[in-house]
Design an enzyme around this catalytic site. Structure first.
Site, short mmCIF file in Angstrom:
data_model
loop_
_atom_site.label_atom_id
_atom_site.label_comp_id
_atom_site.label_asym_id
_atom_site.label_seq_id
_atom_site.Cartn_x
_atom_site.Cartn_y
_atom_site.Cartn_z
N LYS A 1 0.84 -1.20 0.00
CA LYS A 1 0.00 0.00 0.00
C LYS A 1 0.88 1.26 0.00
CE LYS A 1 -3.87 -2.41 2.21
NZ LYS A 1 -4.77 -2.48 3.39
N TYR B 1 -12.47 -2.58 -3.44
CA TYR B 1 -13.05 -2.62 -2.09
C TYR B 1 -14.57 -2.53 -2.10
CZ TYR B 1 -8.51 -2.43 0.33
OH TYR B 1 -7.27 -2.72 0.83
N ASN C 1 -1.99 -0.20 7.29
CA ASN C 1 -1.46 -1.54 7.58
C ASN C 1 -0.59 -2.11 6.46
OD1 ASN C 1 -3.55 -2.11 5.86
ND2 ASN C 1 -4.60 -3.55 7.21
N HIS D 1 -1.70 -5.47 1.31
CA HIS D 1 -2.95 -6.20 1.03
C HIS D 1 -2.61 -7.57 0.46
CE1 HIS D 1 -6.80 -7.36 -0.69
NE2 HIS D 1 -6.14 -7.64 -1.80
N GLU E 1 -9.40 -10.12 -8.12
CA GLU E 1 -8.45 -9.02 -7.95
C GLU E 1 -7.35 -9.06 -9.02
OE1 GLU E 1 -7.18 -9.41 -3.89
OE2 GLU E 1 -9.16 -8.84 -3.12
P1 RTP Z 1 -6.79 -6.23 2.92
O1 RTP Z 1 -8.05 -6.48 2.11
O2 RTP Z 1 -6.24 -4.85 2.75
O3 RTP Z 1 -5.76 -7.31 2.85
O4 RTP Z 1 -7.29 -6.28 4.41
P2 RTP Z 1 -8.16 -7.36 5.13
O5 RTP Z 1 -8.80 -8.32 4.17
O6 RTP Z 1 -7.29 -7.92 6.20
O7 RTP Z 1 -9.27 -6.45 5.78
P3 RTP Z 1 -10.65 -5.85 5.25
O8 RTP Z 1 -11.64 -6.01 6.37
O9 RTP Z 1 -11.00 -6.34 3.89
O10 RTP Z 1 -10.29 -4.33 5.19
C1 RTP Z 1 -9.59 -3.79 4.12
C2 RTP Z 1 -8.71 -2.68 4.56
O11 RTP Z 1 -9.50 -1.62 5.10
C3 RTP Z 1 -8.76 -0.94 6.09
N1 RTP Z 1 -9.53 -0.92 7.33
N2 RTP Z 1 -9.62 0.13 8.09
N3 RTP Z 1 -11.44 0.20 11.20
C4 RTP Z 1 -10.73 0.69 10.23
O12 RTP Z 1 -10.35 1.84 10.20
C5 RTP Z 1 -10.39 -0.21 9.13
N4 RTP Z 1 -10.77 -1.46 9.02
C6 RTP Z 1 -10.21 -1.93 7.85
C7 RTP Z 1 -7.45 -1.67 6.27
O13 RTP Z 1 -6.47 -1.01 5.47
C8 RTP Z 1 -7.77 -3.03 5.71
O14 RTP Z 1 -6.60 -3.70 5.28
#
Ligand code: RTP
Length: 155
Positions: free
Chosen positions: A16, A56, A119, A122, A133
């Site tokens: 990212k 997203y 974080n 991805h 994707e």
């Molecule tokens: P990614 O898709 O980025 O690998 O992350 P992930 O599956 O672990 O998590 P997901 O729930 O799909 O969330 C995507 C990205 O959104 C951001 N996020 N911010 N509470 C918050 O502020 C929050 N929650 C999620 C993070 O960048 C997350 O990786």
């Protein structure tokens, strides 16, 4: 060949904008190469809002969605496709948990970040999302098939 199932998967991994700005690209790629995965696509991309919305789409109604769009637009990302046995699950393990506070030391998020909203990386979370994707971020002609002829267990 003993132990070689030949079951190959592909996953999308993206460093990212914060990861690129913090010069973590080399370190992250090194971890995937060391683990034994094969790089089959790679580019530096400033993602458009349209692309990020598609990526997203499932999160569009979340309260953090606007912040997420803005974070992901802060600069270019390094987007890659890695190939190998069980790479989708293994990559997620290498990344750590979504919230860096829950990520063990030794994982990418556990070693390099503290905020869920920054974080660093991805990784696709399933076979279906990996396929979706990869086709969203890459054209067919950007995905490379190459083999290590003498050592097929090196993906
Ligand atoms: P990614 O898709 O980025 O690998 O992350 P992930 O599956 O672990 O998590 P997901 O729930 O799909 O969330 C995507 C990205 O959104 C951001 N996020 N911010 N509470 C918050 O502020 C929050 N929650 C999620 C993070 O960048 C997350 O990786």
């Amino acid at each position: 060949i003993p132990g070689w199932t030949g079951v190959n998967e592909r996953t999308l991994v993206a460093v990212k904008p914060d990861g690129v700005q913090r010069r973590l690209v080399g370190e992250i790629m090194r971890r995937f190469e060391n683990r034994g995965f094969k790089l089959v696509a790679l580019k530096l991309v400033q993602a458009s809002e349209d692309l990020l919305r598609k990526h997203y789409w499932d999160l569009r109604s979340k309260p953090f969605f606007r912040g997420l769009m803005s974070y992901m637009s802060e600069g270019p990302m390094v987007v890659m496709v890695w190939e190998g046995l069980d790479v989708i699950k293994t990559a997620r393990n290498m990344l750590g948990e979504n919230n860096p506070a829950d990520s063990l030391p030794g994982t990418i998020r556990g070693d390099f970040c503290v905020e869920v909203g920054r974080n660093v990386i991805h990784g696709s979370d399933s076979v279906e999302s990996a396929e979706k994707e990869i086709s969203l971020w890459f054209g067919q002609n950007e995905l490379h098939c190459w083999v290590h002829n003498s050592r097929p267990w090196i993906y």
